[in-house]
Design an enzyme around this catalytic site. Sequence first.
Site, PDB file in Angstrom:
ATOM      1  N   ASP A   1       0.859  -1.202   0.000  1.00 18.12           N
ATOM      2  CA  ASP A   1       0.000   0.000   0.000  1.00 18.12           C
ATOM      3  C   ASP A   1       0.883   1.237   0.000  1.00 18.12           C
ATOM      4  OD1 ASP A   1       0.256  -1.226   2.965  1.00 18.12           O
ATOM      5  OD2 ASP A   1       0.455   0.944   3.012  1.00 18.12           O
TER       6      ASP A   1
ATOM      7  N   ASP B   1       0.599   3.710   2.251  1.00 28.51           N
ATOM      8  CA  ASP B   1       0.436   4.352   3.549  1.00 28.51           C
ATOM      9  C   ASP B   1      -0.561   5.519   3.423  1.00 28.51           C
ATOM     10  OD1 ASP B   1       1.192   3.954   6.281  1.00 28.51           O
ATOM     11  OD2 ASP B   1       2.190   5.878   6.214  1.00 28.51           O
TER      12      ASP B   1
HETATM   13  N1  LIG Z   1       1.205   1.240   5.715  1.00 29.96           N
HETATM   14  C1  LIG Z   1       1.703   0.392   6.591  1.00 29.96           C
HETATM   15  N2  LIG Z   1       2.083   0.826   7.809  1.00 29.96           N
HETATM   16  C2  LIG Z   1       2.620  -0.039   8.704  1.00 29.96           C
HETATM   17  N3  LIG Z   1       2.785  -1.340   8.463  1.00 29.96           N
HETATM   18  C3  LIG Z   1       2.408  -1.805   7.282  1.00 29.96           C
HETATM   19  N4  LIG Z   1       2.450  -3.041   6.769  1.00 29.96           N
HETATM   20  C4  LIG Z   1       1.943  -2.987   5.528  1.00 29.96           C
HETATM   21  N5  LIG Z   1       1.567  -1.738   5.205  1.00 29.96           N
HETATM   22  C5  LIG Z   1       1.846  -0.978   6.287  1.00 29.96           C
END
Ligand SMILES: Nc1ncnc2[nH]cnc12
Length: 295
Positions: free
Chosen positions: A214, A216
């Site tokens: 992703d 974030d």
């Molecule tokens: N955006 C994110 N923040 C923290 N841990 C994660 N693991 C996978 N995506 C994450």
Amino acid sequence: MRAEKGSFWHIGVIGGSGLTAGIELEEAQEIAVSSPFGEPSGPVVTGRLEGIRFTFIARHGAGHRIPPSAVNYRANIDVLARCGVTDVLALSAIGSLREEMAPGHMVMVDQFIDRTHGRNGSFFGTGMVAHVSLADPVCPRLSRLAGEAARLAGAAVHPAGCYLAMEGPQFSTRAESRMYRAWGADVIGMTGMPEARLAREAELPYAMLGMVTDYDAWREDEAGVEVSHVLEVMHANARIARQTLRLLAATLPAERTHSPIDHALDHALITAADARDGGLVARLDAVAGRVLDRG
Ligand SMILES: Nc1ncnc2[nH]cnc12
Ligand SMILES: CSC[C@H]1O[C@H](OP(=O)(O)O)[C@H](O)[C@@H]1O
């Protein structure tokens, strides 16, 4: 007791989110290993890939039962050391803080910023003090070999990336996400620390292959992170992760030569012999036995 490493590879794999069910190993068997640092996350499974020994632990335990803050990172690294693992490869789900590190890509993490708190971050303590160097927390050799294997498996691989380890379990706010970008972090997760620092204390060369799931929360036009989406991306990439391990096994040099990390404790212990805590020293048999046994 901990002997010097020989010329055989024995790769410890710590599987993160999406890899809880384990990896496919030949002659796989679950082994009972206990640790003076408590319970590891779950069953320890050892077996072979392309003739190379691999030992696996699921970081969050069977069924993903353990949150990042409650993982017993010390026990996981200690049992891997007890099993005679020579090197540790972590496979982790990560959020991306950079446009070019897109979901589905892999990142050879080479630096960490540690924002976790309250976790047991050292094997050492009162009665046996040690200070290891952590300037370069990742083993460049293992990272390169794993990155090449991932590329051969068909992944888009980024050769470097700074991992921000956050406490969680909630994902970041948009303000935090933007701040981490400004700090120079490239990817984010909740488990790389203290895992990497403990591996160094145990003289285990450590590398992390992060799988981007992703973006974030820093992209204004994007919704926040959803765990269901993270797992969807991880499951879609599980085949590549398995293929990466097989290709890593197939492309490891025939003999494992010495790594400077194998001797990370050579100049790290500073507690005088007569000031050492016998109980703690005994618990350090697997982690530091190589140097403690020297007297
Ligand atoms: N955006 C994110 N923040 C923290 N841990 C994660 N693991 C996978 N995506 C994450
Ligand atoms: C399931 S989303 C958040 C979760 O995923 C990552 O886990 P791991 O590093 O073990 O793959 C992240 O660090 C969080 O623990």
